[in-house]
Scaffold this motif. Structure first.
Motif, PDB file in Angstrom:
ATOM      1  N   UNK A  46     -34.153  -5.935 -14.003  1.00 54.55           N
ATOM      2  CA  UNK A  46     -35.362  -5.236 -14.677  1.00 54.55           C
ATOM      3  C   UNK A  46     -35.102  -3.717 -14.042  1.00 54.55           C
ATOM      4  N   UNK A  47     -34.823  -2.530 -15.260  1.00 50.24           N
ATOM      5  CA  UNK A  47     -34.162  -1.461 -14.627  1.00 50.24           C
ATOM      6  C   UNK A  47     -35.242  -0.578 -15.108  1.00 50.24           C
ATOM      7  N   UNK A  48     -36.106  -0.166 -14.248  1.00 51.27           N
ATOM      8  CA  UNK A  48     -37.415   0.885 -14.055  1.00 51.27           C
ATOM      9  C   UNK A  48     -36.679   2.566 -13.979  1.00 51.27           C
ATOM     10  N   UNK A  49     -36.930   3.285 -14.348  1.00 52.02           N
ATOM     11  CA  UNK A  49     -36.502   4.088 -14.803  1.00 52.02           C
ATOM     12  C   UNK A  49     -36.848   5.718 -14.195  1.00 52.02           C
ATOM     13  N   UNK A  50     -37.768   5.085 -12.324  1.00 48.56           N
ATOM     14  CA  UNK A  50     -37.798   6.313 -11.260  1.00 48.56           C
ATOM     15  C   UNK A  50     -37.432   5.255  -9.700  1.00 48.56           C
ATOM     16  N   UNK A  57     -42.280   1.349  -9.908  1.00 47.87           N
ATOM     17  CA  UNK A  57     -41.095   0.445  -8.762  1.00 47.87           C
ATOM     18  C   UNK A  57     -41.969  -0.464  -8.161  1.00 47.87           C
ATOM     19  N   UNK A  58     -43.255   0.231  -7.795  1.00 48.96           N
ATOM     20  CA  UNK A  58     -44.445  -1.231  -7.249  1.00 48.96           C
ATOM     21  C   UNK A  58     -44.914  -2.155  -8.031  1.00 48.96           C
ATOM     22  N   UNK A  59     -45.309  -1.548  -8.808  1.00 51.14           N
ATOM     23  CA  UNK A  59     -45.551  -2.312 -10.435  1.00 51.14           C
ATOM     24  C   UNK A  59     -44.541  -4.037 -10.952  1.00 51.14           C
ATOM     25  N   UNK A  60     -42.871  -2.859 -10.644  1.00 49.35           N
ATOM     26  CA  UNK A  60     -42.056  -4.162 -11.410  1.00 49.35           C
ATOM     27  C   UNK A  60     -41.551  -5.251 -10.769  1.00 49.35           C
ATOM     28  N   UNK A  61     -41.954  -4.220  -8.693  1.00 54.46           N
ATOM     29  CA  UNK A  61     -41.632  -5.453  -7.518  1.00 54.46           C
ATOM     30  C   UNK A  61     -42.507  -6.366  -7.531  1.00 54.46           C
ATOM     31  N   UNK A  78     -33.957  -2.775 -10.384  1.00 54.04           N
ATOM     32  CA  UNK A  78     -33.017  -1.871 -10.285  1.00 54.04           C
ATOM     33  C   UNK A  78     -33.946  -0.871 -10.951  1.00 54.04           C
ATOM     34  N   UNK A  79     -33.585   0.459  -9.729  1.00 57.83           N
ATOM     35  CA  UNK A  79     -33.657   1.834 -10.098  1.00 57.83           C
ATOM     36  C   UNK A  79     -32.232   2.481 -10.902  1.00 57.83           C
ATOM     37  N   UNK A  80     -33.222   2.554 -12.214  1.00 59.15           N
ATOM     38  CA  UNK A  80     -32.015   3.501 -12.397  1.00 59.15           C
ATOM     39  C   UNK A  80     -32.983   5.464 -13.158  1.00 59.15           C
ATOM     40  N   UNK A 102     -34.204  -5.784 -18.892  1.00 53.44           N
ATOM     41  CA  UNK A 102     -34.775  -5.266 -19.775  1.00 53.44           C
ATOM     42  C   UNK A 102     -35.291  -3.716 -19.538  1.00 53.44           C
ATOM     43  N   UNK A 103     -36.128  -3.485 -19.663  1.00 50.68           N
ATOM     44  CA  UNK A 103     -37.020  -1.748 -19.793  1.00 50.68           C
ATOM     45  C   UNK A 103     -38.291  -1.895 -19.039  1.00 50.68           C
ATOM     46  N   UNK A 104     -37.893  -0.851 -17.903  1.00 51.28           N
ATOM     47  CA  UNK A 104     -39.768  -0.535 -17.352  1.00 51.28           C
ATOM     48  C   UNK A 104     -40.425   0.150 -17.191  1.00 51.28           C
TER      49      UNK A 104
END
Length: 335
Positions: A46-50, A57-61, A78-80, A102-104
Motif C-alpha cells: 500500500x503506497x501512501x503519497x505522504x 499514513x496513520x489511517x493506512x497503518x 510504503x511512503x512515497x 495499491x495506492x492510498x
C-alpha cells in the motif's frame, strides 16, 4: 479573473511526474494469473503519497494489520511522497493489475488534475476505486483568545480590518488552502494566504498571532481544541462532524451549499480483475468494523468509510468535475 498562481517548483514536479511514469507497464496476463491461482498469495503493498506520521499514513497503518489478518498476507505500507502524489500513483499505475500494489491517496488526487496542467494521470481511467477508508473533516480555527466567537463575527472583523487577515495552510494546493479560498470567495472577504511546509509550522504561527486563521484537519485540531489553545468557528462539510458535533457547519452559518469533505481511500490500477477488487473491498470493509480500528479512528478524528467500489468510483468522477469547476472559477493554478 486573473489566475492566482500557487507557487510550487514546476521543474521539480515535472521531474517527479516523469519518474513516476517511467516504469514500463506489466502485462495484464499477470493479473489474470493472480486471479486464477487464488488471491492473495503474497504480501500486498500500500503506497501512501505522504510522509510518515500524517493522517493518511496513520489511517493506512491502522487498517493494515486487521486487513492483513483477514487476507492472510502481510499488508505493507510504503511512503512515497512527491510530485503532488504522482510518485505513489505512478508506482501503482505501472504495476501489474493484480491487486498487489495499491495506492492510498487523499482527495488531492481529484483536485490536482485541475490545479496542475501537467498532472500525468487520468484518474477516471487509470485507476479503479476499492473503498473510501476514512473521512477527515476540516475545521476553521482561530487562536483561543481571538475576538470573534463565531463565523459571522469573524467575517465582520475581516471586512472591517484595514489590512487583510492572513491565513495559513499546510501547503499550496492543500485541502486547507482550497477550503479557505472557497470560503473567502463566498464570504466576500480578503485574506492573504501564507503556505507552510506542513501544518505544524502553520499552527505555531497561528498560536503566536502571526496568522489569524486556518483550516485544520480534525486529527491535528482536536488536541489543540481540547487544550483550549485554539477555538473552532466552523467545520467545512455539509454535515456536522461526528467527532466535533457541537461545532456548526459553514453552511449552517449563512453559506448554504458549502461542502468540503476530505476522503482517503484505496485505489488499484485499472484493469484489476473484479474478484480481486471485491476481495479487497470486503476485507477493508470488515477491517473498518474492527473495534480497535474504530477506537483509533475516533481518537484521531477520522470518520470510517466503507463505500462500495462502484460508489467510490462515482465519488471520484463527481469530485473531479466539481473541483474542476471550483478551481477554474477561483482561478487557482499550480506553476
Amino acid at each position: 479573473m486573473d489566475h492566482k498562481q500557487i507557487q510550487i517548483p514546476r521543474r521539480q514536479f515535472l521531474r517527479q511526474a516523469a519518474a513516476a511514469m517511467a516504469v514500463p507497464l506489466l502485462p495484464a496476463a499477470a493479473a489474470r494469473a493472480a486471479a486464477d491461482k487464488g488471491y492473495p498469495d503474497a504480501p500486498i503493498k500500500v503506497i501512501v503519497p505522504f510522509s510518515p506520521g500524517g493522517p493518511t499514513d496513520l489511517m493506512a497503518r491502522t487498517i493494515g494489520k486487521p486487513l492483513g489478518l483477514d487476507l492472510k498476507q502481510p499488508v505493507i505500507v510504503y511512503n512515497k511522497p512527491g510530485g503532488g502524489g504522482a510518485i505513489a500513483l505512478g508506482e501503482t499505475r505501472n504495476a501489474a493489475a493484480d491487486g498487489y500494489t495499491l495506492a492510498f491517496p487523499s482527495i488531492q488526487a481529484v483536485t490536482n488534475p485541475a490545479l496542475r496542467s501537467d498532472f500525468p494521470f487520468d484518474m477516471e481511467h487509470d485507476f479503479t476505486g476499492i473503498t473510501v477508508v476514512g473521512y477527515i473533516a476540516h475545521v476553521m480555527v482561530v487562536k483561543a483568545d481571538f475576538a470573534a466567537k463565531d463565523l459571522k463575527e469573524f467575517v465582520a472583523m475581516a471586512k472591517a480590518s484595514p489590512h487583510p487577515y492572513a491565513y495559513g495552510s499546510s501547503g499550496n494546493g492543500s485541502s486547507g488552502n482550497l477550503a479557505m479560498e472557497m470560503f473567502k470567495d463566498r464570504a466576500g472577504i480578503a485574506l492573504t494566504h501564507v503556505p507552510y511546509r506542513g501544518s505544524g509550522p502553520a499552527v505555531q504561527d497561528l498560536l503566536s498571532g502571526q496568522i489569524q486563521t486556518m483550516f485544520l484537519d480534525t486529527t491535528t485540531a482536536i488536541p489543540l481544541l481540547q487544550a483550549k489553545k485554539l477555538r473552532a468557528l466552523a467545520v467545512a462539510p455539509a454535515k456536522r462532524s461526528m467527532v466535533l458535533p457541537d461545532v456548526p457547519t459553514i453552511a449552517e452559518q449563512g453559506y448554504p451549499g458549502f461542502d468540503i469533505h476530505a476522503w482517503y481511500g484505496l485505489l488499484a490500477r485499472s484493469g484489476t480483475p473484479a474478484p480481486i477488487i471485491d476481495t479487497l473491498y470486503r476485507a477493508t470493509r470488515d477491517a473498518l468494523r474492527d473495534p480497535g480500528v474504530l477506537k483509533t479512528f475516533h481518537s484521531l478524528g477520522i470518520e470510517p468509510g466503507g463505500n462500495t467500489p462502484q460508489e467510490f468510483n462515482a465519488l471520484i468522477r463527481a469530485d473531479l468535475r466539481s473541483w474542476s469547476s471550483v478551481i477554474n472559477k477561483l482561478g487557482l493554478k499550480i506553476s
